[in-house]
Design a protein around this motif. Structure first.
Motif, PDB file in Angstrom:
ATOM      1  N   LEU A 260       0.906  -1.122  -0.002  1.00  0.00           N
ATOM      2  CA  LEU A 260       0.225   0.065   0.081  1.00  0.00           C
ATOM      3  C   LEU A 260       0.806   1.300   0.075  1.00  0.00           C
ATOM      4  CD1 LEU A 260      -2.950   0.878   0.022  1.00  0.00           C
ATOM      5  CD2 LEU A 260      -2.554   1.185   2.601  1.00  0.00           C
TER       6      LEU A 260
ATOM      7  N   GLN B 184       2.517   2.435  -3.284  1.00  0.00           N
ATOM      8  CA  GLN B 184       1.762   2.811  -4.311  1.00  0.00           C
ATOM      9  C   GLN B 184       1.901   4.358  -4.435  1.00  0.00           C
ATOM     10  OE1 GLN B 184      -0.148   0.873  -6.317  1.00  0.00           O
ATOM     11  NE2 GLN B 184      -0.273  -0.793  -5.033  1.00  0.00           N
ATOM     12  N   ASP B 185       1.924   4.839  -5.910  1.00  0.00           N
ATOM     13  CA  ASP B 185       1.974   6.388  -5.835  1.00  0.00           C
ATOM     14  C   ASP B 185       0.831   7.167  -5.999  1.00  0.00           C
ATOM     15  OD1 ASP B 185       0.985   5.781  -8.332  1.00  0.00           O
ATOM     16  OD2 ASP B 185       2.886   6.617  -9.422  1.00  0.00           O
ATOM     17  N   GLY B 186      -0.333   6.550  -5.583  1.00  0.00           N
ATOM     18  CA  GLY B 186      -1.518   7.338  -5.436  1.00  0.00           C
ATOM     19  C   GLY B 186      -2.811   6.405  -5.593  1.00  0.00           C
ATOM     20  N   VAL B 187      -4.025   6.752  -5.597  1.00  0.00           N
ATOM     21  CA  VAL B 187      -5.369   6.220  -5.613  1.00  0.00           C
ATOM     22  C   VAL B 187      -5.155   5.394  -6.942  1.00  0.00           C
ATOM     23  CG1 VAL B 187      -7.592   6.493  -5.415  1.00  0.00           C
ATOM     24  CG2 VAL B 187      -6.360   7.923  -3.914  1.00  0.00           C
ATOM     25  N   PHE B 188      -5.015   6.085  -7.995  1.00  0.00           N
ATOM     26  CA  PHE B 188      -5.168   5.304  -9.463  1.00  0.00           C
ATOM     27  C   PHE B 188      -4.499   4.149  -9.495  1.00  0.00           C
ATOM     28  CE2 PHE B 188      -5.669   9.801 -11.678  1.00  0.00           C
ATOM     29  CZ  PHE B 188      -6.825   9.833 -11.204  1.00  0.00           C
TER      30      PHE B 188
ATOM     31  N   ALA C 243      -3.299   2.345  -6.895  1.00  0.00           N
ATOM     32  CA  ALA C 243      -4.071   1.420  -5.673  1.00  0.00           C
ATOM     33  C   ALA C 243      -5.211   0.868  -5.872  1.00  0.00           C
ATOM     34  CB  ALA C 243      -4.141   2.138  -4.339  1.00  0.00           C
ATOM     35  N   LYS C 244      -5.986   1.469  -6.942  1.00  0.00           N
ATOM     36  CA  LYS C 244      -7.226   1.095  -7.266  1.00  0.00           C
ATOM     37  C   LYS C 244      -7.377   0.254  -8.336  1.00  0.00           C
ATOM     38  CE  LYS C 244     -10.456   3.818  -4.297  1.00  0.00           C
ATOM     39  NZ  LYS C 244     -11.490   3.098  -4.091  1.00  0.00           N
TER      40      LYS C 244
ATOM     41  N   ILE D  13      -7.082   1.820 -11.336  1.00  0.00           N
ATOM     42  CA  ILE D  13      -8.352   2.488 -11.968  1.00  0.00           C
ATOM     43  C   ILE D  13      -8.337   2.322 -13.570  1.00  0.00           C
ATOM     44  CG2 ILE D  13      -9.043   4.826 -12.634  1.00  0.00           C
ATOM     45  CD1 ILE D  13     -10.223   3.632  -9.946  1.00  0.00           C
TER      46      ILE D  13
END
Lengths: 184, 364
Positions: free
Chosen positions: A156, A159-163, A165-166, A168
């Motif tokens: 976790l 990860q370099d951000g939400v994109f 991690a999810k 996307i």
């Protein structure tokens, strides 16, 4: 003033200067664990502390008062009793610095020292983890073991951000809906 | 007799296509459109959707955006909103007015006022803020969410739509609110002139981020911080019940903001230190046996007369509901909802699955 503490053991001498100027080794079982310590170190953290002691040795002494009451370092003291490896490596002894304070002052210091230890900030943690992986080639498993975390946590933080991690880029928009009545 | 319930009726299109269609409809039926922006991801989608659709319709005027500054927001959010304020395609009105809110401490929610003129503020009001003084309001007047909407719509012509980023997947309560009406469920009138509209009510969180990904839109940095700190991705004040329960984690993802909040609300340190040890079970044991017990809890814990009156009113409504469907409103569940501050809205019934789980637990 009597030269014995309440357990009948000799009181520790208070040296001139700073407590860290005169660190001495004493048998762990002659120290008095403070029973009020509100700082709870959980199992995983205790194992991490054990790993740290065994890997680097003692980096700082316990802080005690002349009556051998532990002000700071309760969990390292506990490991020096409970961990067979630590007990045998240092022959049941622990390094102490002696500070001449009475019991109420010692109690307040215990709380103050524990509260002042701070928190690891997520952003900086993520930066460190990514540098360790990307620039220094340290494996995720090693990082997890060294920081007392899990591989999921390291994954976790890396990860370099939400994109990412999810994941996307692979997400397809959901189907739209409106409410409708249905008999139960 | 069979009961009717409202459920999702899926249609043969995706949420983005449908949300754009809804925005066109909103522009068709309202004279003025304002976007309520919080700096958060959901309202950010609404802001961009509203702008895109307006351009498609040949409307190149700056988009009207309302930012209700809640005072207790981190600088990452303040700076993000400020970037949007400075865009030439946006006409952003930044309100710093006293607003009702509540803080949660050890099982009880109490009232506080954002931008309360009688205490120190967590951060200064920005020079461009619209305040009670500039609006000609009594500085001691405290607005509610509803009166704030009316203030925001002041000066707008005709029928006014306030676009909000509410999504039904955020909570059961929101799902129920969004499925209560079968026609135009995403349009809710506040009064004859103003309505709130929710064009992305059926979106999931990943749809929101997919939209940013596709349109190369940068979201507020606080979401990355929350991700790494394993925190739900939300922009909200840290004193509300759900956030306050995880106040200790604020140190990890917004450390400077944590200091700012604690400087003004030092009493919240008690919540942070002891919430995890709060003995919910003993409170439930003591008060949760009946609705009379819940009433006793209200008497013992809600000091503010306004709060107490609100709670008593909700309790009266729950008494009626419990009499009709006891399994939907068990007293210990109701007490838990009161403790979390849910009495300020309507306390929702326990779902069928939760009822079934309770029955199974009891019989075991």
């Amino acid at each position: 003033m009597t030269d014995l503490n309440t357990s009948g053991l000799p009181r520790l001498e208070v040296a001139e200067g700073e407590p860290v100027d005169h660190i001495r080794w004493v048998p762990a079982d002659t120290l008095d664990p403070n029973t009020w310590n509100p700082n709870r170190v959980h199992g995983a953290e205790l194992r991490l502390l054990e790993r740290s002691l065994l890997s680097t040795g003692w980096l700082q002494p316990l802080l005690v008062n002349p009556d051998r009451l532990i002000i700071d370092g309760f969990h390292r003291w506990r490991l020096s009793q409970d961990s067979q490896e630590i007990r045998s490596r240092w022959k049941g002894k622990v390094p102490v610095a002696v500070l001449d304070v009475d019991r109420p002052t010692a109690m307040l210091m215990t709380i103050r020292i524990n509260r002042a230890k701070g928190t690891h900030v997520a952003v900086e943690m993520s930066i460190i983890v990514r540098e360790l992986i990307e620039d220094h080639g340290v494996s995720r498993e090693t990082i997890a073991a060294e920081i007392g975390g899990t591989k999921d946590e390291v994954d976790l933080l890396s990860q370099d951000g939400v994109f990412s991690a999810k994941n996307i880029a692979k997400w397809a928009y959901s189907p739209a809906w409106y409410p409708k009545a249905e008999a139960e | 007799m069979r009961r009717i319930k409202h459920v999702k009726g899926f249609i043969d299109t995706d949420v983005l296509t449908e949300a754009r269609k809804r925005m066109h409809h909103i522009y068709d039926v309202f004279d003025s459109v304002l976007v309520a922006f919080s700096g958060g991801k959901d309202s950010l989608v609404c802001l961009h959707l509203a702008h895109d659709v307006a351009l498609e319709r040949g409307d190149t005027r700056p988009l009207k955006v309302v930012f209700r500054d809640e005072e207790l927001i981190p600088s990452s959010v303040v700076d993000f909103v400020d970037e949007y304020r400075q865009k030439d395609w946006i006409d952003l009105r930044w309100y710093c007015v006293p607003l009702e809110s509540d803080k949660y401490m050890l099982g009880t929610s109490t009232r506080y006022v954002q931008w309360d003129s009688t205490r120190q503020h967590v951060r200064p009001k920005p020079p461009w803020a619209i305040t009670s003084e500039t609006l000609g309001l009594d500085p001691l007047l405290v607005l509610s969410q509803y009166s704030m909407d009316s203030v925001a719509a002041r000066g707008e012509k005709g029928k006014v739509a306030i676009v909000t980023g509410v999504r039904s997947s955020e909570s059961l309560m929101r799902f129920r609110a969004m499925t209560a009406k079968l026609t135009e469920n995403y349009i809710n009138s506040i009064d004859k002139r103003i309505a709130t509209v929710k064009p992305i009510f059926d979106w999931h969180e990943n749809d929101v981020f997919r939209y940013f990904y596709d349109h190369d839109i940068r979201y507020c940095a606080t979401y990355d911080y929350q991700l790494w700190a394993k925190e739900p991705l939300r922009v909200s004040t840290p004193l509300h019940a759900e956030r306050a329960k995880r106040l200790d984690n604020l140190r990890c993802y917004e450390p400077d903001f944590y200091d700012q909040v604690m400087e003004v609300f030092p009493e919240m340190a008690v919540q942070e230190r002891y919430y995890s040890q709060l003995d919910h079970e003993s409170v439930i044991d003591r008060y949760g046996g009946s609705l009379d017990g819940v009433e006793e809890w209200i008497e013992d814990n809600l000091v503010d007369p306004h709060r107490k009156a609100k709670a008593m009113k909700e309790l009266r409504a729950v008494r009626i509901k419990q009499e009709k469907t006891p399994e939907s409103y068990p007293s210990d569940y109701v007490l838990g909802a009161f403790m979390a501050g849910a009495y300020k809205r309507s306390i929702t019934a326990l779902g069928k699955n939760q009822q079934k789980a309770r029955r199974e637990k009891e019989s075991a």
